[in-house]
Design a protein around this motif. Sequence first.
Motif, mmCIF file in Angstrom:
data_model
loop_
_atom_site.group_PDB
_atom_site.id
_atom_site.type_symbol
_atom_site.label_atom_id
_atom_site.label_comp_id
_atom_site.label_asym_id
_atom_site.label_seq_id
_atom_site.Cartn_x
_atom_site.Cartn_y
_atom_site.Cartn_z
ATOM 1 N N LYS A 1 -0.977 6.488 8.321
ATOM 2 C CA LYS A 1 -0.263 5.315 8.862
ATOM 3 C C LYS A 1 0.656 5.744 10.008
ATOM 4 N N PHE B 1 -4.286 -7.582 -0.564
ATOM 5 C CA PHE B 1 -3.078 -8.150 -1.177
ATOM 6 C C PHE B 1 -2.161 -8.823 -0.139
ATOM 7 N N ILE B 2 -1.592 -8.030 0.757
ATOM 8 C CA ILE B 2 -0.575 -8.586 1.665
ATOM 9 C C ILE B 2 -1.220 -9.439 2.739
ATOM 10 N N ASN C 1 5.860 -4.062 -1.471
ATOM 11 C CA ASN C 1 5.683 -5.497 -1.740
ATOM 12 C C ASN C 1 5.305 -5.748 -3.193
ATOM 13 N N TYR D 1 -3.611 -5.725 9.306
ATOM 14 C CA TYR D 1 -3.238 -5.306 7.946
ATOM 15 C C TYR D 1 -4.251 -4.336 7.346
ATOM 16 N N LEU E 1 -14.266 -5.812 2.985
ATOM 17 C CA LEU E 1 -14.430 -6.027 1.533
ATOM 18 C C LEU E 1 -14.706 -4.702 0.824
ATOM 19 N N THR E 2 -13.769 -3.773 0.950
ATOM 20 C CA THR E 2 -13.804 -2.543 0.151
ATOM 21 C C THR E 2 -13.447 -2.927 -1.286
HETATM 22 P P1 NAD Z 1 -4.918 -3.603 0.167
HETATM 23 O O1 NAD Z 1 -5.503 -2.274 -0.175
HETATM 24 O O2 NAD Z 1 -4.604 -4.560 -0.914
HETATM 25 O O3 NAD Z 1 -5.880 -4.360 1.185
HETATM 26 C C1 NAD Z 1 -6.497 -3.714 2.268
HETATM 27 C C2 NAD Z 1 -7.566 -4.653 2.853
HETATM 28 O O4 NAD Z 1 -8.149 -4.007 4.006
HETATM 29 C C3 NAD Z 1 -8.713 -4.955 1.878
HETATM 30 O O5 NAD Z 1 -9.029 -6.331 1.939
HETATM 31 C C4 NAD Z 1 -9.866 -4.112 2.419
HETATM 32 O O6 NAD Z 1 -11.148 -4.655 2.138
HETATM 33 C C5 NAD Z 1 -9.567 -4.122 3.912
HETATM 34 N N1 NAD Z 1 -10.155 -2.969 4.618
HETATM 35 C C6 NAD Z 1 -10.080 -1.652 4.247
HETATM 36 N N2 NAD Z 1 -10.754 -0.886 5.134
HETATM 37 C C7 NAD Z 1 -11.248 -1.737 6.091
HETATM 38 C C8 NAD Z 1 -12.026 -1.548 7.269
HETATM 39 N N3 NAD Z 1 -12.420 -0.321 7.656
HETATM 40 N N4 NAD Z 1 -12.345 -2.625 8.008
HETATM 41 C C9 NAD Z 1 -11.956 -3.868 7.626
HETATM 42 N N5 NAD Z 1 -11.233 -4.116 6.499
HETATM 43 C C10 NAD Z 1 -10.884 -3.049 5.751
HETATM 44 O O7 NAD Z 1 -3.640 -3.278 1.054
HETATM 45 P P2 NAD Z 1 -2.191 -3.980 1.057
HETATM 46 O O8 NAD Z 1 -1.356 -3.399 -0.005
HETATM 47 O O9 NAD Z 1 -2.394 -5.449 1.159
HETATM 48 O O10 NAD Z 1 -1.635 -3.427 2.456
HETATM 49 C C11 NAD Z 1 -1.954 -4.105 3.672
HETATM 50 C C12 NAD Z 1 -1.266 -3.399 4.828
HETATM 51 O O11 NAD Z 1 0.139 -3.402 4.635
HETATM 52 C C13 NAD Z 1 -1.665 -1.930 4.982
HETATM 53 O O12 NAD Z 1 -1.747 -1.646 6.358
HETATM 54 C C14 NAD Z 1 -0.513 -1.177 4.347
HETATM 55 O O13 NAD Z 1 -0.378 0.100 4.941
HETATM 56 C C15 NAD Z 1 0.649 -2.080 4.705
HETATM 57 N N6 NAD Z 1 1.803 -2.027 3.789
HETATM 58 C C16 NAD Z 1 1.630 -2.203 2.446
HETATM 59 C C17 NAD Z 1 2.739 -2.246 1.605
HETATM 60 C C18 NAD Z 1 2.606 -2.486 0.102
HETATM 61 O O14 NAD Z 1 3.604 -2.494 -0.600
HETATM 62 N N7 NAD Z 1 1.402 -2.714 -0.432
HETATM 63 C C19 NAD Z 1 4.028 -2.081 2.142
HETATM 64 C C20 NAD Z 1 4.153 -1.867 3.524
HETATM 65 C C21 NAD Z 1 3.031 -1.863 4.336
#
Ligand code: NAD
Length: 339
Positions: A159, A18-19, A185, A85, A42-43
């Motif tokens: 985290k 997502f982010i 987000n 990310y 690509l989980t």
């Molecule tokens: P998400 O779950 O939508 O995406 C995570 C991505 O990481 C996916 O594309 C997945 O395939 C990839 N991934 C997972 N394990 C992996 C691995 N071992 N190797 C390579 N790729 C891997 O997450 P998100 O909500 O986009 O969050 C992204 C980051 O931002 C995270 O670190 C999260 O902690 C942080 N964050 C998220 C939010 C929020 O509101 N969603 C807020 C603050 C911080």
Amino acid sequence: MPDTFEPHNIIVTGGCGFIGSNFVRWVAREHPGVHVTVLDKLTYAGNPANIAGLPESQVELVVGDICDADLLDRLVPGHDAIVHYAAESHNDNSIANPEPFVQTNVVGTYRLLEACRKYNVRYHHVSTDEVYGDLALDEPRRFRPDDPYKPSSPYSSSKASSDLLVCAWHRTYGIRATISNCSNNYGPYQHVEKFIPRQVTNILCGIRPKLYGTGENVRDWIHTEDHSRAVWDILTKGRIGETYLIGADGERSNIEVLRQILSIMGQPEDAFDWVRDRPGHDRRYAIDPTKLREELGWRPIHTDFSEGLAQTIEWYRSHEDWWRPAKEATEVKYAAQGQ
Ligand code: NAD
Ligand code: DAU
């Protein structure tokens, strides 16, 4: 004075989530001279469609695991920064099965830090406000960068662990690192397991939205595009070794957000189900973004939450092909948990 850094060739881990994907699309648009290598396993949460259509000369996808040290040895040399990310990101999943959270969030971060040390690469670590635990609903205080870490869930503790590794690798090995801790987000391409997309797609499917516990829990919402710009500002102008909190003064209770969704989608305000609460459910998150604003001059652009929410709902309405494949399995999982 902030350090300045001009990236040319960056790795974005988790750039199909997502982010991360919103950041990749933002960089492709705002900084067309910067090449982006997306490293993503690509989980279930990663989808290459999230970055489809970007110029191939600018954005390259490498499918792989951040825990794979040999892959990092092949990939990292020649890049000037890693923006990290990739993570297991969902609290409910971490409660059901913590192991992938320890592996990806802790071990994966360790491997990236080691690669940065070996190849002298700038590192930005994307983290969460959840590392600080939670606040009472009625206290005026908001999270500040020097607050003690007090994470509640397996997700937030993994985290927090990764943040501590970054601090140690900076202090001990001199890694050029920064950390950002952002609040919740919202925006396009968010997985249907998360609060806003789940409720919106439930309504679109004729399923009643599901509210945990009392619905009084507060989250501090920020549009993902404002998060992207903040990360870029920290990467290029942030002081090495520093932590910046990212938030847009967006505190709202869950029930308030749900009622706004119901109203925008033409539903009665009580057309939802109360469901089992999340164990250890954090009450309130709230960010004091003074340091980011004063040092780096960052300001959010998406300051009208109702407008951002309406646009996000419209995105889900017009992208059913994107979310539909994940919807049924997500709801089956929630139903098994009583949620
Ligand atoms: P998400 O779950 O939508 O995406 C995570 C991505 O990481 C996916 O594309 C997945 O395939 C990839 N991934 C997972 N394990 C992996 C691995 N071992 N190797 C390579 N790729 C891997 O997450 P998100 O909500 O986009 O969050 C992204 C980051 O931002 C995270 O670190 C999260 O902690 C942080 N964050 C998220 C939010 C929020 O509101 N969603 C807020 C603050 C911080
Ligand atoms: O604060 C930043 C964090 O925000 C990020 O670090 C996480 O990666 C991200 O997932 C998010 O965590 P939350 O647990 O706050 O987000 P989630 O969307 O899971 O839930 C938001 C709130 O809504 C939370 O109080 C739980 C509640 N909720 C959630 C779902 C899925 C419901 O009431 N009903 C639901 O169906």
